[in-house]
Design a protein around this motif. Structure first.
Motif, PDB file in Angstrom:
ATOM      1  N   CYS A  52      20.643  38.860 -54.246  1.00 47.43           N
ATOM      2  CA  CYS A  52      21.277  39.801 -53.322  1.00 47.43           C
ATOM      3  C   CYS A  52      20.998  39.367 -51.886  1.00 47.43           C
ATOM      4  O   CYS A  52      19.850  39.100 -51.523  1.00 47.43           O
ATOM      5  CB  CYS A  52      20.739  41.211 -53.548  1.00 47.43           C
ATOM      6  N   CYS A  62      21.217  45.318 -50.025  1.00 51.62           N
ATOM      7  CA  CYS A  62      20.335  45.463 -51.186  1.00 51.62           C
ATOM      8  C   CYS A  62      19.591  46.795 -51.139  1.00 51.62           C
ATOM      9  O   CYS A  62      19.266  47.305 -50.069  1.00 51.62           O
ATOM     10  CB  CYS A  62      19.317  44.331 -51.217  1.00 51.62           C
ATOM     11  N   TYR A  94      25.426  49.832 -56.150  1.00 53.09           N
ATOM     12  CA  TYR A  94      25.684  48.644 -55.359  1.00 53.09           C
ATOM     13  C   TYR A  94      27.101  48.168 -55.650  1.00 53.09           C
ATOM     14  O   TYR A  94      27.409  47.771 -56.773  1.00 53.09           O
ATOM     15  CB  TYR A  94      24.679  47.544 -55.708  1.00 53.09           C
ATOM     16  N   PHE A 107      16.902  46.507 -58.292  1.00 50.70           N
ATOM     17  CA  PHE A 107      16.455  45.554 -57.278  1.00 50.70           C
ATOM     18  C   PHE A 107      14.949  45.336 -57.375  1.00 50.70           C
ATOM     19  O   PHE A 107      14.195  46.268 -57.652  1.00 50.70           O
ATOM     20  CB  PHE A 107      16.795  46.066 -55.875  1.00 50.70           C
TER      21      PHE A 107
END
Length: 228
Positions: free
Chosen positions: A181, A185, A194, A201
């Motif tokens: 990413c 992010c 996202y 993440f």
């Protein structure tokens, strides 16, 4: 009254950035993709894109690009030759010829120097783009579950990532996608919306490897708030 008018003006200015009616394919070459399959389309707030993922057997990837997109035409994006366009379904199979025509020659003039590594090279130093500004040296897997060694092999990684991420592509049989990413992010250790999908993440090297997708399953049913 003045405040209300000002508020409406702000909405008119910023709302279109996230309400584009552009339709782009969101799928990979592992499924019939790019020939009019409307169920594989997503609403895109940026540009349509298509590229071959050299970390995943050169499979064709069709996606919506949300930020730092190149101008219409072929350019290098995150270390790979990519075709961008701004028309509905323009990243379908008719767009592939643009990659073939450019793939055997030198990098096009629109190429921007990048510090993103490729499969056969190390990180290029001293050259950064706005995409990589303030990025770390974080290394993440960049591949899909169609590649048997995705999440294991060192050959399927990208460097200079802001965060590592993992999500499932609902347009491709919920195939697990592991990516580097570079923009927008979510916080490390979080599950966020996202670009229209639920993604996990993390911020340690190769943390989006095998097993990271289990975080997504454990969070099913929890409401998510878009991060824009």
């Amino acid at each position: 009254m003045t405040f209300v008018i000002l508020k409406h003006l702000i909405l008119l200015i910023f709302y279109p950035l996230y309400s584009s009616s552009l339709k782009c394919y969101e799928c990979t070459g592992y499924v019939p993709c790019g020939s009019g399959q409307t169920h594989l389309l997503v609403n895109c707030g940026g540009k349509c894109m298509v590229y071959q993922n050299q970390y995943d057997g050169n499979v064709i990837i069709r996606r919506c690009c949300w930020s730092n997109c190149g101008g219409d035409g072929v350019s290098f994006y995150e270390g790979r030759l990519t075709y961008f366009c701004s028309g509905d379904m323009c990243n379908g199979d008719i767009a592939d010829i643009n990659l073939i025509e450019q793939g055997s020659g030198e990098e096009p003039e629109t190429t921007t120097p990048s510090s993103v590594s490729t499969l056969s090279s190390t990180i290029t130093t001293g050259k950064t783009t706005s995409m990589n500004t303030a990025s770390s040296s974080l290394t993440c897997y960049e591949c899909t579950g169609h590649y048997s060694k995705c999440g294991i092999s060192q050959d399927a990684v990208l460097r200079n990532c802001r965060m590592c991420m993992v999500y499932r592509n609902i347009y491709d049989g919920n195939t697990v996608v592991r990516r580097c990413c570079t923009w927008g992010c979510g916080p490390s250790g979080s599950v966020q919306q996202y670009e229209g999908r639920q993604a996990y993440f993390c911020s340690s090297n190769l943390c989006n490897g095998i097993g990271a997708e289990s975080i997504l399953t454990s969070r099913i049913g929890i409401p998510f708030v878009p991060d824009w």
